[in-house]
Design an enzyme around this catalytic site. Structure first.
Site, PDB file in Angstrom:
ATOM      1  N   SER A 194     -38.922  44.882  83.993  1.00 61.19           N
ATOM      2  CA  SER A 194     -37.620  45.526  84.127  1.00 61.19           C
ATOM      3  C   SER A 194     -36.535  44.707  83.433  1.00 61.19           C
ATOM      4  CB  SER A 194     -37.319  45.747  85.619  1.00 61.19           C
ATOM      5  OG  SER A 194     -36.230  46.610  85.809  1.00 61.19           O
ATOM      6  N   ASP A 288     -40.568  56.728  86.674  1.00 63.12           N
ATOM      7  CA  ASP A 288     -39.624  55.620  86.538  1.00 63.12           C
ATOM      8  C   ASP A 288     -38.456  56.049  85.662  1.00 63.12           C
ATOM      9  OD1 ASP A 288     -38.264  53.236  86.115  1.00 63.12           O
ATOM     10  OD2 ASP A 288     -39.991  52.144  85.340  1.00 63.12           O
ATOM     11  N   HIS A 318     -41.661  52.495  89.332  1.00 60.60           N
ATOM     12  CA  HIS A 318     -41.055  51.239  88.913  1.00 60.60           C
ATOM     13  C   HIS A 318     -41.375  50.153  89.942  1.00 60.60           C
ATOM     14  CE1 HIS A 318     -37.959  49.050  86.594  1.00 60.60           C
ATOM     15  NE2 HIS A 318     -37.726  48.423  87.729  1.00 60.60           N
TER      16      HIS A 318
END
Length: 348
Positions: A194, A288, A318
Protein backbone atom coordinates in the site's frame (compact mmCIF):
# COMPACT_ATOMS: atom_id res chain seq x y z
CA UNK A 1 5.60 -6.99 25.23
CA UNK A 2 2.98 -9.17 26.89
CA UNK A 3 -0.34 -9.50 25.08
CA UNK A 4 -3.34 -8.67 27.34
CA UNK A 5 -5.55 -11.61 28.25
CA UNK A 6 -8.60 -10.08 26.51
CA UNK A 7 -6.67 -9.65 23.26
CA UNK A 8 -5.40 -13.24 23.47
CA UNK A 9 -8.95 -14.50 23.98
CA UNK A 10 -10.30 -12.44 21.08
CA UNK A 11 -7.46 -13.67 18.86
CA UNK A 12 -8.19 -17.27 19.75
CA UNK A 13 -11.90 -16.81 18.97
CA UNK A 14 -11.14 -15.07 15.69
CA UNK A 15 -8.80 -17.85 14.56
CA UNK A 16 -11.21 -20.56 15.72
CA UNK A 17 -13.99 -19.10 13.58
CA UNK A 18 -11.99 -19.87 10.46
CA UNK A 19 -11.82 -23.57 11.34
CA UNK A 20 -15.55 -24.02 11.70
CA UNK A 21 -17.29 -26.19 9.08
CA UNK A 22 -17.73 -24.34 5.79
CA UNK A 23 -21.54 -24.13 6.03
CA UNK A 24 -21.21 -22.50 9.46
CA UNK A 25 -18.60 -20.04 8.20
CA UNK A 26 -20.83 -19.19 5.25
CA UNK A 27 -23.81 -18.66 7.53
CA UNK A 28 -21.78 -16.22 9.63
CA UNK A 29 -20.25 -14.44 6.65
CA UNK A 30 -23.50 -14.14 4.69
CA UNK A 31 -24.31 -14.84 1.04
CA UNK A 32 -21.36 -14.73 -1.40
CA UNK A 33 -20.40 -11.20 -2.39
CA UNK A 34 -19.93 -10.73 -6.13
CA UNK A 35 -18.73 -7.53 -7.74
CA UNK A 36 -17.12 -6.75 -11.09
CA UNK A 37 -17.20 -10.40 -12.14
CA UNK A 38 -15.37 -11.51 -8.99
CA UNK A 39 -16.48 -13.43 -5.91
CA UNK A 40 -15.00 -12.51 -2.55
CA UNK A 41 -13.16 -15.38 -0.82
CA UNK A 42 -15.06 -16.86 2.10
CA UNK A 43 -12.05 -16.19 4.36
CA UNK A 44 -12.12 -12.52 3.40
CA UNK A 45 -15.87 -12.19 3.79
CA UNK A 46 -15.80 -13.90 7.17
CA UNK A 47 -13.01 -11.59 8.34
CA UNK A 48 -14.98 -8.52 7.27
CA UNK A 49 -18.05 -9.83 9.08
CA UNK A 50 -16.10 -10.43 12.30
CA UNK A 51 -14.56 -6.96 12.05
CA UNK A 52 -17.99 -5.44 11.62
CA UNK A 53 -19.32 -7.31 14.66
CA UNK A 54 -16.33 -6.07 16.65
CA UNK A 55 -16.84 -2.53 15.29
CA UNK A 56 -13.24 -2.53 14.08
CA UNK A 57 -12.06 -0.26 11.29
CA UNK A 58 -8.82 0.89 9.74
CA UNK A 59 -9.43 4.50 10.74
CA UNK A 60 -11.21 5.57 13.91
CA UNK A 61 -11.18 8.96 15.57
CA UNK A 62 -7.85 10.75 15.85
CA UNK A 63 -4.50 9.75 14.42
CA UNK A 64 -3.40 8.53 17.85
CA UNK A 65 -6.56 6.44 18.30
CA UNK A 66 -6.19 4.90 14.84
CA UNK A 67 -2.56 3.99 15.47
CA UNK A 68 -3.40 2.47 18.84
CA UNK A 69 -6.29 0.46 17.42
CA UNK A 70 -4.12 -0.98 14.66
CA UNK A 71 -1.45 -2.07 17.11
CA UNK A 72 -3.90 -3.67 19.52
CA UNK A 73 -5.94 -5.43 16.83
CA UNK A 74 -3.03 -6.90 14.88
CA UNK A 75 -2.93 -9.90 17.23
CA UNK A 76 -6.41 -10.87 16.05
CA UNK A 77 -5.25 -11.58 12.50
CA UNK A 78 -1.45 -11.86 12.31
CA UNK A 79 -1.14 -15.28 13.96
CA UNK A 80 1.55 -16.71 16.27
CA UNK A 81 5.00 -15.18 15.96
CA UNK A 82 6.91 -16.90 13.16
CA UNK A 83 10.18 -18.40 14.33
CA UNK A 84 13.10 -18.96 14.20
CA UNK A 85 13.91 -15.48 12.91
CA UNK A 86 16.57 -13.36 14.63
CA UNK A 87 16.15 -9.59 14.86
CA UNK A 88 18.67 -6.76 15.23
CA UNK A 89 17.80 -3.10 15.83
CA UNK A 90 19.55 -0.49 13.70
CA UNK A 91 19.57 3.25 13.10
CA UNK A 92 19.71 4.56 9.56
CA UNK A 93 21.19 8.05 9.17
CA UNK A 94 19.20 10.50 7.05
CA UNK A 95 19.41 14.21 6.39
CA UNK A 96 16.86 14.77 9.19
CA UNK A 97 18.23 12.46 11.88
CA UNK A 98 18.26 8.71 12.37
CA UNK A 99 15.43 6.39 11.29
CA UNK A 100 14.99 3.15 13.27
CA UNK A 101 14.93 -0.17 11.44
CA UNK A 102 14.89 -3.87 12.26
CA UNK A 103 16.97 -6.48 10.45
CA UNK A 104 15.27 -9.90 10.28
CA UNK A 105 17.43 -12.96 9.63
CA UNK A 106 15.91 -16.46 9.33
CA UNK A 107 17.79 -19.22 11.14
CA UNK A 108 20.44 -20.95 9.06
CA UNK A 109 20.61 -18.29 6.37
CA UNK A 110 24.11 -18.11 4.85
CA UNK A 111 26.17 -14.95 4.36
CA UNK A 112 25.76 -13.17 2.09
CA UNK A 113 22.07 -13.48 1.26
CA UNK A 114 19.47 -11.50 -0.58
CA UNK A 115 17.97 -8.55 1.31
CA UNK A 116 14.53 -6.96 1.08
CA UNK A 117 14.29 -3.33 2.21
CA UNK A 118 10.66 -3.24 3.36
CA UNK A 119 8.34 -0.27 3.91
CA UNK A 120 5.15 -0.97 5.87
CA UNK A 121 1.69 0.14 4.80
CA UNK A 122 -0.78 2.28 6.70
CA UNK A 123 -1.49 5.28 4.51
CA UNK A 124 1.74 7.06 5.55
CA UNK A 125 -0.11 7.83 8.82
CA UNK A 126 -0.60 4.57 10.76
CA UNK A 127 1.33 1.30 10.70
CA UNK A 128 4.80 0.49 11.95
CA UNK A 129 7.46 -2.20 12.07
CA UNK A 130 5.44 -3.75 14.90
CA UNK A 131 2.16 -3.88 12.95
CA UNK A 132 3.96 -5.71 10.12
CA UNK A 133 6.29 -7.84 12.25
CA UNK A 134 4.79 -11.23 11.43
CA UNK A 135 4.35 -10.38 7.76
CA UNK A 136 8.03 -9.51 7.50
CA UNK A 137 9.00 -12.66 9.39
CA UNK A 138 6.94 -14.71 6.96
CA UNK A 139 8.54 -13.13 3.89
CA UNK A 140 12.04 -13.53 5.33
CA UNK A 141 11.56 -17.19 6.19
CA UNK A 142 9.62 -18.25 3.09
CA UNK A 143 11.81 -16.35 0.62
CA UNK A 144 15.07 -17.22 2.37
CA UNK A 145 16.28 -13.62 2.58
CA UNK A 146 17.09 -11.01 5.16
CA UNK A 147 14.58 -8.18 5.55
CA UNK A 148 15.33 -4.64 6.69
CA UNK A 149 12.03 -3.20 7.95
CA UNK A 150 12.14 0.60 8.05
CA UNK A 151 10.35 2.91 10.53
CA UNK A 152 10.03 5.88 8.20
CA UNK A 153 8.53 9.10 9.55
CA UNK A 154 4.75 9.31 9.53
CA UNK A 155 2.28 12.06 8.76
CA UNK A 156 0.89 14.38 9.92
CA UNK A 157 3.98 14.97 12.06
CA UNK A 158 6.08 14.70 8.88
CA UNK A 159 4.21 15.23 5.63
CA UNK A 160 5.31 14.46 2.07
CA UNK A 161 8.11 14.16 1.06
CA UNK A 162 9.49 13.08 4.47
CA UNK A 163 8.60 9.39 4.16
CA UNK A 164 9.98 9.30 0.62
CA UNK A 165 13.28 10.81 1.73
CA UNK A 166 13.56 8.24 4.52
CA UNK A 167 12.83 5.38 2.12
CA UNK A 168 15.48 6.51 -0.36
CA UNK A 169 18.01 6.94 2.47
CA UNK A 170 17.19 3.44 3.77
CA UNK A 171 17.90 1.81 0.42
CA UNK A 172 21.14 3.76 -0.02
CA UNK A 173 22.17 2.70 3.49
CA UNK A 174 21.39 -0.95 2.76
CA UNK A 175 23.41 -0.82 -0.45
CA UNK A 176 26.38 0.90 1.20
CA UNK A 177 26.33 -1.36 4.28
CA UNK A 178 25.30 -4.58 2.55
CA UNK A 179 28.23 -6.63 3.78
CA UNK A 180 27.69 -5.44 7.37
CA UNK A 181 24.06 -6.55 7.05
CA UNK A 182 25.05 -9.98 5.75
CA UNK A 183 23.69 -9.15 2.31
CA UNK A 184 24.92 -9.34 -1.26
CA UNK A 185 24.81 -5.79 -2.68
CA UNK A 186 23.80 -7.21 -6.05
CA UNK A 187 20.73 -8.90 -4.49
CA UNK A 188 18.90 -6.10 -2.68
CA UNK A 189 15.19 -5.61 -3.33
CA UNK A 190 12.76 -2.90 -2.31
CA UNK A 191 9.21 -3.70 -1.33
CA UNK A 192 6.18 -2.76 0.69
CA UNK A 193 2.41 -2.81 0.89
CA UNK A 194 0.00 0.00 0.00
CA UNK A 195 1.71 3.22 1.14
CA UNK A 196 4.87 1.15 1.54
CA UNK A 197 4.47 -0.11 -2.02
CA UNK A 198 4.32 3.53 -3.10
CA UNK A 199 7.56 4.26 -1.26
CA UNK A 200 9.26 1.20 -2.75
CA UNK A 201 8.24 2.16 -6.30
CA UNK A 202 9.45 5.73 -5.78
CA UNK A 203 12.73 4.50 -4.27
CA UNK A 204 13.43 2.27 -7.27
CA UNK A 205 12.80 5.16 -9.68
CA UNK A 206 14.99 7.54 -7.73
CA UNK A 207 17.79 4.97 -7.44
CA UNK A 208 17.94 4.66 -11.23
CA UNK A 209 17.76 8.44 -11.63
CA UNK A 210 20.60 9.03 -9.16
CA UNK A 211 22.88 6.55 -10.87
CA UNK A 212 24.14 4.77 -7.75
CA UNK A 213 23.09 1.38 -6.45
CA UNK A 214 19.96 0.01 -8.11
CA UNK A 215 17.57 -2.52 -6.55
CA UNK A 216 17.64 -5.99 -8.06
CA UNK A 217 13.90 -6.52 -7.65
CA UNK A 218 10.66 -4.79 -6.65
CA UNK A 219 8.01 -6.46 -4.47
CA UNK A 220 4.92 -4.26 -4.55
CA UNK A 221 1.71 -5.23 -2.76
CA UNK A 222 -1.39 -3.25 -3.85
CA UNK A 223 0.70 -0.07 -4.22
CA UNK A 224 -0.69 3.47 -4.28
CA UNK A 225 0.72 4.90 -7.49
CA UNK A 226 -1.37 7.88 -8.58
CA UNK A 227 -2.90 10.77 -6.61
CA UNK A 228 -4.13 12.59 -9.71
CA UNK A 229 -7.31 10.67 -10.61
CA UNK A 230 -10.06 8.53 -9.07
CA UNK A 231 -10.13 5.24 -10.93
CA UNK A 232 -13.07 2.90 -11.33
CA UNK A 233 -11.96 0.52 -8.56
CA UNK A 234 -12.08 3.34 -6.02
CA UNK A 235 -15.74 3.85 -6.85
CA UNK A 236 -16.61 0.14 -7.03
CA UNK A 237 -15.04 -0.81 -3.71
CA UNK A 238 -15.58 2.39 -1.76
CA UNK A 239 -17.30 0.89 1.29
CA UNK A 240 -17.23 -2.09 3.66
CA UNK A 241 -14.12 -3.81 2.25
CA UNK A 242 -11.51 -2.90 4.91
CA UNK A 243 -9.94 0.08 3.08
CA UNK A 244 -12.65 2.58 2.24
CA UNK A 245 -12.84 5.70 0.10
CA UNK A 246 -13.15 7.85 3.22
CA UNK A 247 -10.08 6.16 4.71
CA UNK A 248 -8.09 7.04 1.61
CA UNK A 249 -9.20 10.66 1.75
CA UNK A 250 -8.28 10.79 5.44
CA UNK A 251 -4.79 9.42 4.73
CA UNK A 252 -4.24 11.76 1.79
CA UNK A 253 -5.36 14.76 3.83
CA UNK A 254 -2.78 14.02 6.50
CA UNK A 255 0.07 13.08 4.16
CA UNK A 256 -0.11 15.52 1.24
CA UNK A 257 0.36 19.25 1.98
CA UNK A 258 -2.01 21.65 0.26
CA UNK A 259 -0.61 22.96 -2.99
CA UNK A 260 1.51 19.87 -3.68
CA UNK A 261 1.95 18.94 -7.34
CA UNK A 262 0.08 15.64 -7.47
CA UNK A 263 1.97 14.66 -10.63
CA UNK A 264 5.28 14.74 -8.76
CA UNK A 265 6.74 11.25 -9.37
CA UNK A 266 7.97 11.12 -5.76
CA UNK A 267 4.29 11.18 -4.79
CA UNK A 268 2.67 9.51 -7.83
CA UNK A 269 5.20 7.07 -9.30
CA UNK A 270 2.81 6.29 -12.17
CA UNK A 271 3.91 9.66 -13.57
CA UNK A 272 7.61 8.97 -13.17
CA UNK A 273 10.27 7.65 -15.56
CA UNK A 274 10.25 3.84 -15.34
CA UNK A 275 12.93 3.12 -17.92
CA UNK A 276 15.76 0.99 -16.58
CA UNK A 277 13.83 -0.23 -13.54
CA UNK A 278 14.49 -3.72 -12.14
CA UNK A 279 12.02 -6.61 -12.50
CA UNK A 280 8.87 -6.34 -10.39
CA UNK A 281 6.22 -8.52 -8.83
CA UNK A 282 3.07 -6.44 -8.37
CA UNK A 283 0.16 -7.90 -6.43
CA UNK A 284 -3.29 -6.37 -6.46
CA UNK A 285 -6.48 -7.42 -4.71
CA UNK A 286 -9.73 -7.75 -6.63
CA UNK A 287 -11.86 -6.01 -3.98
CA UNK A 288 -9.54 -3.07 -3.37
CA UNK A 289 -9.98 0.65 -4.17
CA UNK A 290 -6.28 0.70 -5.16
CA UNK A 291 -6.59 -2.19 -7.60
CA UNK A 292 -6.73 -0.23 -10.83
CA UNK A 293 -3.82 2.12 -10.15
CA UNK A 294 -1.58 -0.78 -9.15
CA UNK A 295 -2.44 -2.53 -12.39
CA UNK A 296 -1.92 0.69 -14.37
CA UNK A 297 1.59 0.87 -12.92
CA UNK A 298 2.28 -2.73 -13.95
CA UNK A 299 1.13 -1.90 -17.48
CA UNK A 300 3.41 1.13 -17.61
CA UNK A 301 6.38 -0.99 -16.57
CA UNK A 302 5.50 -3.61 -19.18
CA UNK A 303 5.27 -1.02 -21.96
CA UNK A 304 8.70 0.30 -20.94
CA UNK A 305 10.21 -3.16 -21.28
CA UNK A 306 10.56 -3.80 -17.56
CA UNK A 307 9.99 -7.48 -16.66
CA UNK A 308 6.87 -7.48 -14.49
CA UNK A 309 4.63 -10.17 -13.04
CA UNK A 310 1.19 -8.77 -12.27
CA UNK A 311 -0.77 -11.02 -9.92
CA UNK A 312 -4.32 -9.95 -9.22
CA UNK A 313 -5.77 -11.89 -6.29
CA UNK A 314 -9.36 -11.51 -7.54
CA UNK A 315 -11.06 -12.80 -4.40
CA UNK A 316 -9.15 -10.81 -1.78
CA UNK A 317 -9.23 -7.41 -0.09
CA UNK A 318 -6.68 -4.73 0.62
CA UNK A 319 -4.28 -5.59 3.44
CA UNK A 320 -4.27 -9.34 2.93
CA UNK A 321 -0.57 -9.86 3.72
CA UNK A 322 -1.34 -8.84 7.31
CA UNK A 323 -4.01 -11.52 7.80
CA UNK A 324 -1.72 -14.56 7.95
CA UNK A 325 -3.22 -15.91 11.17
CA UNK A 326 -6.77 -16.42 9.93
CA UNK A 327 -7.94 -18.94 7.37
CA UNK A 328 -5.78 -20.16 4.51
CA UNK A 329 -6.45 -17.92 1.54
CA UNK A 330 -4.45 -14.91 2.76
CA UNK A 331 -1.38 -17.05 3.46
CA UNK A 332 -1.66 -18.72 0.04
CA UNK A 333 -1.54 -15.36 -1.72
CA UNK A 334 1.37 -14.14 0.39
CA UNK A 335 3.25 -17.40 -0.21
CA UNK A 336 3.07 -16.74 -3.95
CA UNK A 337 4.73 -13.35 -3.42
CA UNK A 338 7.42 -14.88 -1.19
CA UNK A 339 8.18 -17.34 -3.97
CA UNK A 340 8.55 -14.50 -6.45
CA UNK A 341 10.92 -12.71 -4.06
CA UNK A 342 13.00 -15.88 -3.66
CA UNK A 343 13.36 -16.16 -7.42
CA UNK A 344 14.00 -12.44 -7.86
CA UNK A 345 16.88 -12.47 -5.38
CA UNK A 346 18.31 -15.88 -6.30
CA UNK A 347 22.11 -15.92 -6.83
CA UNK A 348 23.00 -15.20 -10.43
Amino acid sequence: MAIPLQIRAEAAFSQLAFWLPKPVRRAIAGPPLRLDGQELALDAQLLLRLQKLAKASLVRGSVEESRSMLLSSRHLVSGPTIEPVATRELLIPTGDGDVPATLYTPAGLPDPSGLLVFFHGGGWVVGSRVSHDNTVRYLAKQAGVRVLSVEYRLAPETRFPGATEDAIAAFEYAFAKARDLGADPARIAVGGDSAGGNLAAVTAQQAVKRGGGIPAFQLLFYPATDFTVRRRSRELFAEDLFLTDSDMSWFEGHYVPKGTDLYNPKLSPLHGDVSGLPPAYIATAGFDPLRDEGEAYAEKLRKAGVPVALSRQPDLIHGYINFLGVGRRFREATAEAAGALRLGLAPR
